[in-house]
Design an enzyme around this catalytic site. Structure first.
Site, PDB file in Angstrom:
ATOM      1  N   ARG A   1       0.859  -1.187   0.000  1.00  0.00           N
ATOM      2  CA  ARG A   1       0.000   0.000   0.000  1.00  0.00           C
ATOM      3  C   ARG A   1       0.896   1.239   0.000  1.00  0.00           C
ATOM      4  O   ARG A   1       1.917   1.273   0.701  1.00  0.00           O
ATOM      5  CB  ARG A   1      -0.912   0.040   1.239  1.00  0.00           C
ATOM      6  CG  ARG A   1      -2.087  -0.928   1.193  1.00  0.00           C
ATOM      7  CD  ARG A   1      -3.124  -0.564   0.110  1.00  0.00           C
ATOM      8  NE  ARG A   1      -4.226  -1.520   0.060  1.00  0.00           N
ATOM      9  CZ  ARG A   1      -4.293  -2.572  -0.742  1.00  0.00           C
ATOM     10  NH1 ARG A   1      -3.306  -2.831  -1.600  1.00  0.00           N
ATOM     11  NH2 ARG A   1      -5.350  -3.365  -0.730  1.00  0.00           N
TER      12      ARG A   1
ATOM     13  N   GLU B   1      -2.583   7.427  -5.110  1.00  0.00           N
ATOM     14  CA  GLU B   1      -2.969   6.741  -6.356  1.00  0.00           C
ATOM     15  C   GLU B   1      -4.455   6.844  -6.675  1.00  0.00           C
ATOM     16  O   GLU B   1      -4.863   6.684  -7.835  1.00  0.00           O
ATOM     17  CB  GLU B   1      -2.570   5.259  -6.288  1.00  0.00           C
ATOM     18  CG  GLU B   1      -3.411   4.423  -5.320  1.00  0.00           C
ATOM     19  CD  GLU B   1      -3.032   2.945  -5.322  1.00  0.00           C
ATOM     20  OE1 GLU B   1      -1.840   2.634  -5.164  1.00  0.00           O
ATOM     21  OE2 GLU B   1      -3.944   2.111  -5.484  1.00  0.00           O
TER      22      GLU B   1
ATOM     23  N   HIS C   1      -0.774  -0.363  -9.776  1.00  0.00           N
ATOM     24  CA  HIS C   1      -1.519  -1.307  -8.924  1.00  0.00           C
ATOM     25  C   HIS C   1      -2.001  -2.511  -9.746  1.00  0.00           C
ATOM     26  O   HIS C   1      -3.185  -2.842  -9.749  1.00  0.00           O
ATOM     27  CB  HIS C   1      -2.704  -0.605  -8.240  1.00  0.00           C
ATOM     28  CG  HIS C   1      -3.057  -1.233  -6.919  1.00  0.00           C
ATOM     29  ND1 HIS C   1      -3.352  -0.501  -5.802  1.00  0.00           N
ATOM     30  CD2 HIS C   1      -3.155  -2.543  -6.540  1.00  0.00           C
ATOM     31  CE1 HIS C   1      -3.634  -1.325  -4.800  1.00  0.00           C
ATOM     32  NE2 HIS C   1      -3.509  -2.564  -5.222  1.00  0.00           N
TER      33      HIS C   1
HETATM   34  P1  NAI Z   1      -1.617 -11.306   5.008  1.00  0.00           P
HETATM   35  O1  NAI Z   1      -2.650 -10.815   5.936  1.00  0.00           O
HETATM   36  O2  NAI Z   1      -1.566 -12.752   4.644  1.00  0.00           O
HETATM   37  O3  NAI Z   1      -0.171 -10.901   5.559  1.00  0.00           O
HETATM   38  C1  NAI Z   1       0.115  -9.651   6.110  1.00  0.00           C
HETATM   39  C2  NAI Z   1       1.193  -9.881   7.164  1.00  0.00           C
HETATM   40  O4  NAI Z   1       1.585  -8.598   7.655  1.00  0.00           O
HETATM   41  C3  NAI Z   1       0.678 -10.696   8.360  1.00  0.00           C
HETATM   42  O5  NAI Z   1       1.536 -11.808   8.572  1.00  0.00           O
HETATM   43  C4  NAI Z   1       0.742  -9.725   9.498  1.00  0.00           C
HETATM   44  O6  NAI Z   1       1.081 -10.331  10.733  1.00  0.00           O
HETATM   45  C5  NAI Z   1       1.845  -8.782   9.033  1.00  0.00           C
HETATM   46  N1  NAI Z   1       1.876  -7.545   9.772  1.00  0.00           N
HETATM   47  C6  NAI Z   1       0.896  -6.978  10.518  1.00  0.00           C
HETATM   48  N2  NAI Z   1       1.347  -5.861  11.111  1.00  0.00           N
HETATM   49  C7  NAI Z   1       2.630  -5.722  10.738  1.00  0.00           C
HETATM   50  C8  NAI Z   1       3.660  -4.789  11.049  1.00  0.00           C
HETATM   51  N3  NAI Z   1       3.429  -3.759  11.873  1.00  0.00           N
HETATM   52  N4  NAI Z   1       4.860  -4.960  10.495  1.00  0.00           N
HETATM   53  C9  NAI Z   1       5.113  -6.011   9.689  1.00  0.00           C
HETATM   54  N5  NAI Z   1       4.201  -6.933   9.371  1.00  0.00           N
HETATM   55  C10 NAI Z   1       2.979  -6.800   9.888  1.00  0.00           C
HETATM   56  O7  NAI Z   1      -1.753 -10.399   3.703  1.00  0.00           O
HETATM   57  P2  NAI Z   1      -1.191 -10.703   2.246  1.00  0.00           P
HETATM   58  O8  NAI Z   1      -2.230 -11.390   1.451  1.00  0.00           O
HETATM   59  O9  NAI Z   1       0.144 -11.298   2.335  1.00  0.00           O
HETATM   60  O10 NAI Z   1      -1.098  -9.202   1.663  1.00  0.00           O
HETATM   61  C11 NAI Z   1      -0.123  -8.282   2.132  1.00  0.00           C
HETATM   62  C12 NAI Z   1      -0.483  -6.901   1.611  1.00  0.00           C
HETATM   63  O11 NAI Z   1      -0.352  -6.888   0.191  1.00  0.00           O
HETATM   64  C13 NAI Z   1      -1.962  -6.511   1.855  1.00  0.00           C
HETATM   65  O12 NAI Z   1      -2.109  -5.894   3.099  1.00  0.00           O
HETATM   66  C14 NAI Z   1      -2.242  -5.547   0.739  1.00  0.00           C
HETATM   67  O13 NAI Z   1      -2.013  -4.240   1.226  1.00  0.00           O
HETATM   68  C15 NAI Z   1      -1.197  -5.863  -0.327  1.00  0.00           C
HETATM   69  N6  NAI Z   1      -1.791  -6.338  -1.578  1.00  0.00           N
HETATM   70  C16 NAI Z   1      -1.447  -5.683  -2.733  1.00  0.00           C
HETATM   71  C17 NAI Z   1      -1.950  -6.085  -3.951  1.00  0.00           C
HETATM   72  C18 NAI Z   1      -1.564  -5.428  -5.233  1.00  0.00           C
HETATM   73  O14 NAI Z   1      -2.171  -5.680  -6.285  1.00  0.00           O
HETATM   74  N7  NAI Z   1      -0.532  -4.583  -5.265  1.00  0.00           N
HETATM   75  C19 NAI Z   1      -2.896  -7.201  -4.024  1.00  0.00           C
HETATM   76  C20 NAI Z   1      -3.142  -7.862  -2.758  1.00  0.00           C
HETATM   77  C21 NAI Z   1      -2.616  -7.419  -1.581  1.00  0.00           C
END
Ligand code: NAI
Length: 331
Positions: free
Chosen positions: A233, A262, A294
């Site tokens: 993000r 964005e 994105h």
């Molecule tokens: P997820 O929920 O599986 O993993 C997110 C991880 O971040 C979790 O393990 C969580 O414990 C960790 N986390 C929470 N607070 C944190 C902190 N303060 N510092 C470090 N890590 C922390 O989510 P997933 O599916 O892996 O997605 C990650 C991110 O990718 C989403 O939040 C979303 O913003 C982004 N995303 C971007 C897309 C794109 O098209 N560019 C598409 C899908 C997701």
């Protein structure tokens, strides 16, 4: 259910219609949902929204007044939804927690490889019959140290790929992932991520604790010439600080699929308009920066899965099967 789909593109429409096995009635609106468009939700039971729709307390109050019972997000992130306001309005919020972690992880790797080997510059040169190599020198990924912030589904997929290149991976997550063994990656403190990484890749959600986690102070601790990748993000990065770090050479390569401002730009063809965002214009002026709009999620497999899970959430909500849907609640 009568569902108003906002920020809709032809590819959303196709995939949602294909996945609609229970004859929900969809209306597709190209506009974002925000204070100026929320009136369009009149007469519907649910809204289906995406990453740049605005679901703040004002908009949610309007949705409540219009009789909306469900906000079905067709994305993983929900930082644009005021969950407390939704709870107060008795509106259920669902999301698609996982559709293709590989799509996003592979896009992060594509940015790394393109930047490191200057593929974007080589592509343009060769088209002009220019085969000179000066300025195109890259570095081997093998043996480099990667810092991964956030080791959920996408972080894990990314780590597996980078291990395949022969990289050492350090990672940080307040909730370590049991699937990650010490052979794959070492959990370390954030400080070690900043100081030891040749490449830092962000895979954590945007929230208060992570807002502008890449800033002047954290950048100062990083290696000179560090590669920074953000497919999560835009708000994770203080753009002004990153521009200064690009100017000083602290950042050697920057790959962004997301950008803090964005919402007004991405997913649209603005090629006939003037780019008023000076920070984005400055970013685009650096040859060692690649910005994509994105698109990390944008694979055939991911779109199919997004539509299926979104429909499953709508079906489950309609039937009262709350244990089959991916609901998001206020903390
Ligand atoms: P997820 O929920 O599986 O993993 C997110 C991880 O971040 C979790 O393990 C969580 O414990 C960790 N986390 C929470 N607070 C944190 C902190 N303060 N510092 C470090 N890590 C922390 O989510 P997933 O599916 O892996 O997605 C990650 C991110 O990718 C989403 O939040 C979303 O913003 C982004 N995303 C971007 C897309 C794109 O098209 N560019 C598409 C899908 C997701």
């Amino acid at each position: 259910m009568r569902v108003a789909v906002f920020s809709s593109k032809p590819y959303d429409e196709n995939h949602l219609i294909q996945a609609n096995k229970h004859n929900h009635h969809f209306s597709f609106f190209e506009s974002h949902l925000d204070e100026t468009t929320v009136a369009l939700s009149q007469g519907f039971d649910a809204v289906c929204c995406f990453v740049n729709d605005t679901l703040n307390a004002d908009v949610i109050k309007h949705l409540e007044d219009n009789g909306i019972k469900l906000i079905a997000m067709r994305c993983a992130g929900f930082n644009n939804v005021d969950l407390e306001a939704a709870q107060k309005a008795n509106i259920t919020v669902t999301r698609v927690p996982e559709y293709s972690p590989y799509a996003v992880a592979e896009h992060a790797v594509a940015l790394i490889l393109a930047l490191n080997r200057n593929i974007h510059r080589a592509y343009n040169r060769v088209r002009e019959n220019n085969y000179a190599l000066d300025g195109l020198m890259g570095f081997d990924l093998h043996g480099k140290t990667i810092g991964v912030i956030g080791t959920g589904k996408i972080g894990l997929a990314f780590i597996k790929i980078m291990r395949g290149f022969g990289c050492t991976v350090n990672c940080y997550d307040p909730y370590p992932n049991p699937e990650i063994t010490p052979v794959m990656a070492n959990y370390v403190g954030l400080e070690k991520i900043w100081t030891d990484s040749d490449i830092v890749s962000l895979h954590c959600p945007l929230m208060d604790a992570t807002n502008h986690m890449i800033n002047q102070e954290t950048l100062a601790q990083m290696k000179d010439g560090v590669t920074l990748i953000n497919t999560s993000r835009g708000g994770l990065i203080d753009t002004g600080a990153v521009i200064s770090a690009l100017k000083s050479g602290k950042i050697g390569n920057l790959g962004l699929d997301v950008y803090e401002e964005e919402a007004e730009l991405f997913f649209e063809n603005n090629s006939n308009k003037i780019l008023y965002d000076d920070q984005l214009a400055r970013l685009l002026s650096f040859l060692n920066v690649i910005v994509t709009g994105h698109q990390a999620f944008f694979t055939a497999e991911a779109l199919t899965a997004i539509a299926q899970v979104t429909l499953n959430n709508i079906d489950g909500f309609t039937e009262g099967n709350f244990d089959t849907i991916f609901q998001v609640n206020a903390e």
